[in-house]
Enzyme design. Structure first.
Site, PDB file in Angstrom:
ATOM      1  N   GLU A 148       4.585  -5.450   7.261  1.00 52.52           N
ATOM      2  CA  GLU A 148       3.804  -4.445   7.997  1.00 52.52           C
ATOM      3  C   GLU A 148       4.315  -4.201   9.416  1.00 52.52           C
ATOM      4  O   GLU A 148       4.309  -3.065   9.888  1.00 52.52           O
ATOM      5  CB  GLU A 148       2.321  -4.867   8.052  1.00 52.52           C
ATOM      6  CG  GLU A 148       1.543  -4.599   6.768  1.00 52.52           C
ATOM      7  CD  GLU A 148       1.640  -5.709   5.734  1.00 52.52           C
ATOM      8  OE1 GLU A 148       2.529  -6.579   5.856  1.00 52.52           O
ATOM      9  OE2 GLU A 148       0.831  -5.707   4.797  1.00 52.52           O
ATOM     10  N   GLY A 201       0.447  -4.992   1.057  1.00 51.60           N
ATOM     11  CA  GLY A 201      -0.804  -5.019   0.279  1.00 51.60           C
ATOM     12  C   GLY A 201      -0.621  -5.653  -1.095  1.00 51.60           C
ATOM     13  O   GLY A 201      -1.582  -6.178  -1.670  1.00 51.60           O
ATOM     14  N   ALA A 261       0.876  -1.171   0.000  1.00 51.72           N
ATOM     15  CA  ALA A 261       0.000   0.000   0.000  1.00 51.72           C
ATOM     16  C   ALA A 261       0.914   1.220   0.000  1.00 51.72           C
ATOM     17  O   ALA A 261       2.068   1.137   0.448  1.00 51.72           O
ATOM     18  CB  ALA A 261      -0.882  -0.012   1.231  1.00 51.72           C
TER      19      ALA A 261
HETATM   20  N1  DAK Z   1       4.625   3.124  -0.871  1.00 50.24           N
HETATM   21  C1  DAK Z   1       5.004   4.281  -1.426  1.00 50.24           C
HETATM   22  N2  DAK Z   1       6.111   4.418  -2.167  1.00 50.24           N
HETATM   23  C2  DAK Z   1       6.872   3.331  -2.362  1.00 50.24           C
HETATM   24  C3  DAK Z   1       6.541   2.085  -1.811  1.00 50.24           C
HETATM   25  C4  DAK Z   1       5.350   1.999  -1.019  1.00 50.24           C
HETATM   26  N3  DAK Z   1       4.940   0.844  -0.466  1.00 50.24           N
HETATM   27  N4  DAK Z   1       7.498   1.204  -2.151  1.00 50.24           N
HETATM   28  C5  DAK Z   1       8.387   1.879  -2.907  1.00 50.24           C
HETATM   29  N5  DAK Z   1       8.012   3.160  -3.034  1.00 50.24           N
HETATM   30  C6  DAK Z   1       8.673   4.234  -3.775  1.00 50.24           C
HETATM   31  C7  DAK Z   1       9.933   4.718  -3.056  1.00 50.24           C
HETATM   32  O1  DAK Z   1       9.600   5.642  -2.057  1.00 50.24           O
HETATM   33  C8  DAK Z   1      10.685   5.342  -4.204  1.00 50.24           C
HETATM   34  O2  DAK Z   1      10.089   6.585  -4.518  1.00 50.24           O
HETATM   35  P1  DAK Z   1      11.018   7.878  -4.879  1.00 50.24           P
HETATM   36  O3  DAK Z   1      11.877   8.091  -3.685  1.00 50.24           O
HETATM   37  O4  DAK Z   1      11.800   7.436  -6.097  1.00 50.24           O
HETATM   38  O5  DAK Z   1      10.033   8.969  -5.176  1.00 50.24           O
HETATM   39  C9  DAK Z   1      10.374   4.401  -5.372  1.00 50.24           C
HETATM   40  O6  DAK Z   1       9.167   3.726  -5.016  1.00 50.24           O
HETATM   41  C10 DAK Z   1      11.439   3.365  -5.617  1.00 50.24           C
HETATM   42  O7  DAK Z   1      11.679   2.674  -4.395  1.00 50.24           O
HETATM   43  P2  DAK Z   1      13.134   2.495  -3.742  1.00 50.24           P
HETATM   44  O8  DAK Z   1      14.033   3.603  -4.138  1.00 50.24           O
HETATM   45  O9  DAK Z   1      12.942   2.249  -2.299  1.00 50.24           O
HETATM   46  O10 DAK Z   1      13.642   1.162  -4.467  1.00 50.24           O
HETATM   47  P3  DAK Z   1      14.712   0.130  -3.935  1.00 50.24           P
HETATM   48  O11 DAK Z   1      15.068  -0.735  -5.080  1.00 50.24           O
HETATM   49  O12 DAK Z   1      15.846   0.800  -3.223  1.00 50.24           O
HETATM   50  O13 DAK Z   1      13.945  -0.747  -2.833  1.00 50.24           O
HETATM   51  C11 DAK Z   1      12.044  -1.974  -1.926  1.00 50.24           C
HETATM   52  C12 DAK Z   1      12.871  -1.581  -3.181  1.00 50.24           C
HETATM   53  C13 DAK Z   1      10.787  -2.711  -2.380  1.00 50.24           C
HETATM   54  C14 DAK Z   1      12.891  -2.902  -1.054  1.00 50.24           C
HETATM   55  C15 DAK Z   1      11.711  -0.677  -1.136  1.00 50.24           C
HETATM   56  O14 DAK Z   1      11.120   0.249  -2.036  1.00 50.24           O
HETATM   57  C16 DAK Z   1      10.754  -0.914  -0.022  1.00 50.24           C
HETATM   58  O15 DAK Z   1      11.147  -1.412   1.045  1.00 50.24           O
HETATM   59  N6  DAK Z   1       9.504  -0.506  -0.231  1.00 50.24           N
HETATM   60  C17 DAK Z   1       8.499  -0.526   0.833  1.00 50.24           C
HETATM   61  C18 DAK Z   1       7.991  -1.919   1.086  1.00 50.24           C
HETATM   62  C19 DAK Z   1       6.927  -1.867   2.121  1.00 50.24           C
HETATM   63  O16 DAK Z   1       7.239  -1.718   3.323  1.00 50.24           O
HETATM   64  N7  DAK Z   1       5.677  -1.872   1.656  1.00 50.24           N
HETATM   65  C20 DAK Z   1       4.551  -1.514   2.487  1.00 50.24           C
HETATM   66  C21 DAK Z   1       4.111  -2.699   3.280  1.00 50.24           C
HETATM   67  S1  DAK Z   1       2.848  -2.224   4.392  1.00 50.24           S
HETATM   68  C22 DAK Z   1      -4.359  -0.136   5.103  1.00 50.24           C
HETATM   69  C23 DAK Z   1      -4.473  -1.412   4.586  1.00 50.24           C
HETATM   70  C24 DAK Z   1      -3.338  -2.086   4.188  1.00 50.24           C
HETATM   71  C25 DAK Z   1      -2.089  -1.494   4.339  1.00 50.24           C
HETATM   72  C26 DAK Z   1      -2.003  -0.231   4.860  1.00 50.24           C
HETATM   73  C27 DAK Z   1      -3.131   0.470   5.265  1.00 50.24           C
HETATM   74  N8  DAK Z   1      -5.534   0.601   5.498  1.00 50.24           N
HETATM   75  C28 DAK Z   1      -6.810   0.139   5.018  1.00 50.24           C
HETATM   76  C29 DAK Z   1      -5.431   1.833   6.152  1.00 50.24           C
HETATM   77  C30 DAK Z   1      -0.931  -2.203   3.862  1.00 50.24           C
HETATM   78  C31 DAK Z   1       0.291  -1.825   4.212  1.00 50.24           C
HETATM   79  C32 DAK Z   1       1.445  -2.311   3.499  1.00 50.24           C
HETATM   80  O17 DAK Z   1       1.421  -2.728   2.359  1.00 50.24           O
END
Ligand code: DAK
Length: 256
Positions: free
Chosen positions: A135, A112, A66
């Site tokens: 998460e 997500g 997400a």
């Molecule tokens: N959200 C927003 N932006 C994201 C993103 C994300 N989940 N994942 C990556 N990006 C963006 C980065 O910020 C970056 O943007 P800029 O800085 O270039 O503007 C761009 O995508 C490229 O990412 P990286 O530079 O970080 O790329 P790397 O190759 O260095 O790293 C990575 C890749 C996948 C390891 C890293 O991007 C990463 O750790 N991403 C986050 C993974 C993550 O933690 N995902 C979220 C999981 S929590 C809800 C219901 C459900 C949820 C939430 C609320 N409600 C109903 C309220 C679910 C939550 C989740 O999914």
């Protein structure tokens, strides 16, 4: 609404949805969730579409979760409302689609993103794909069905390990654990998804719909068996039933 976060096309009875937010690793924001819903709904209502393939643009990410920037300021009340809304329009909506939905996991499927892949009926992963529910590292827990669908696919012990560590696993382990149905080299991913779709498209659409419903209702209780009986009986006497049975008896392939 942001323009064109999804790329949608129908080819040879396959409804293609490609998530098109590559610069943000296809992270799911509200506009994207709504556009995915609309695409799925259109395919559900289009008799020309028999199977749906969902994938991400590029070879880096299916969906990296997400959109963290978007949900960072939600209150518990907003989160509660949005989780219900998100499940209704996307996650449960995919799971309850009447046509098979295949996730072609072309890279990271995190948070997500993995929840979306798990809501699909089948998953094929590229060899380089990485999956996880990180998460807890953000101070939340999975909110789009992850704590329910992951144990159903991999078992409680493995689900606990993945969710409590927040660590990613590679495609090969995901295959060994039953999280994905197939692993293929990245350049063969879409081809493999098409060939899986073709194996389903030759079968009776109403039967596919009833089978998905019965499997979704499987909970190991008598209710699940009762439900299967109802869906099973409703296939009898339909045009598709007549064609399937007649084709077998006439030693030819059925035309559905
Ligand atoms: N959200 C927003 N932006 C994201 C993103 C994300 N989940 N994942 C990556 N990006 C963006 C980065 O910020 C970056 O943007 P800029 O800085 O270039 O503007 C761009 O995508 C490229 O990412 P990286 O530079 O970080 O790329 P790397 O190759 O260095 O790293 C990575 C890749 C996948 C390891 C890293 O991007 C990463 O750790 N991403 C986050 C993974 C993550 O933690 N995902 C979220 C999981 S929590 C809800 C219901 C459900 C949820 C939430 C609320 N409600 C109903 C309220 C679910 C939550 C989740 O999914």
């Amino acid at each position: 609404m942001e323009p064109k976060l999804t790329w949608i096309e129908i080819q040879d009875h396959i409804g293609w949805i490609k998530i098109n937010r590559e610069k943000k690793l296809n992270a799911l924001n509200r506009d994207l969730i709504n556009q995915l819903h609309q695409g799925l709904l259109d395919f559900q209502n289009d008799p020309n579409v028999r199977v749906i393939i969902l994938t991400g643009n590029g070879d880096k990410a299916f969906v990296a979760g997400a959109d963290i920037a978007e949900f960072s300021s939600y209150t518990p009340e907003q989160a509660s409302l949005l989780t219900r809304e998100g499940n209704q329009v996307l996650f449960d909506f995919v799971a309850n689609m009447e046509k098979p939905v295949i996730a072609a996991i072309n890279g990271y499927a995190l948070g997500g993103g993995l929840e979306l892949a798990m809501a699909c009926h089948l998953r094929i992963a590229a060899e380089h794909a990485k999956m996880g529910l990180p998460e807890v590292s953000l101070g939340i827990i999975p909110g789009y069905g992850g704590t329910q669908r992951l144990p159903a696919l991999v078992g409680r012990g493995r689900a606990m390990e993945m969710i409590l560590s927040g660590d990613m696993i590679g495609a090969e382990k995901a295959y060994q654990w039953g999280l994905v149905n197939r692993v293929v080299p990245g350049d063969q991913l879409l081809e493999a998804a098409i060939s899986m779709a073709e194996r389903m498209m030759k079968n009776a659409p109403q039967s596919l719909k009833n089978a998905i419903k019965a499997i979704n209702a499987a909970d190991g209780t008598p209710k699940g068996f009762e439900n299967e009986g109802i869906l099973f009986s409703s296939c009898f006497g339909t045009e598709e039933f007549n064609e399937g049975i007649t084709a077998f008896l006439e030693k030819r392939k059925p035309k559905f």
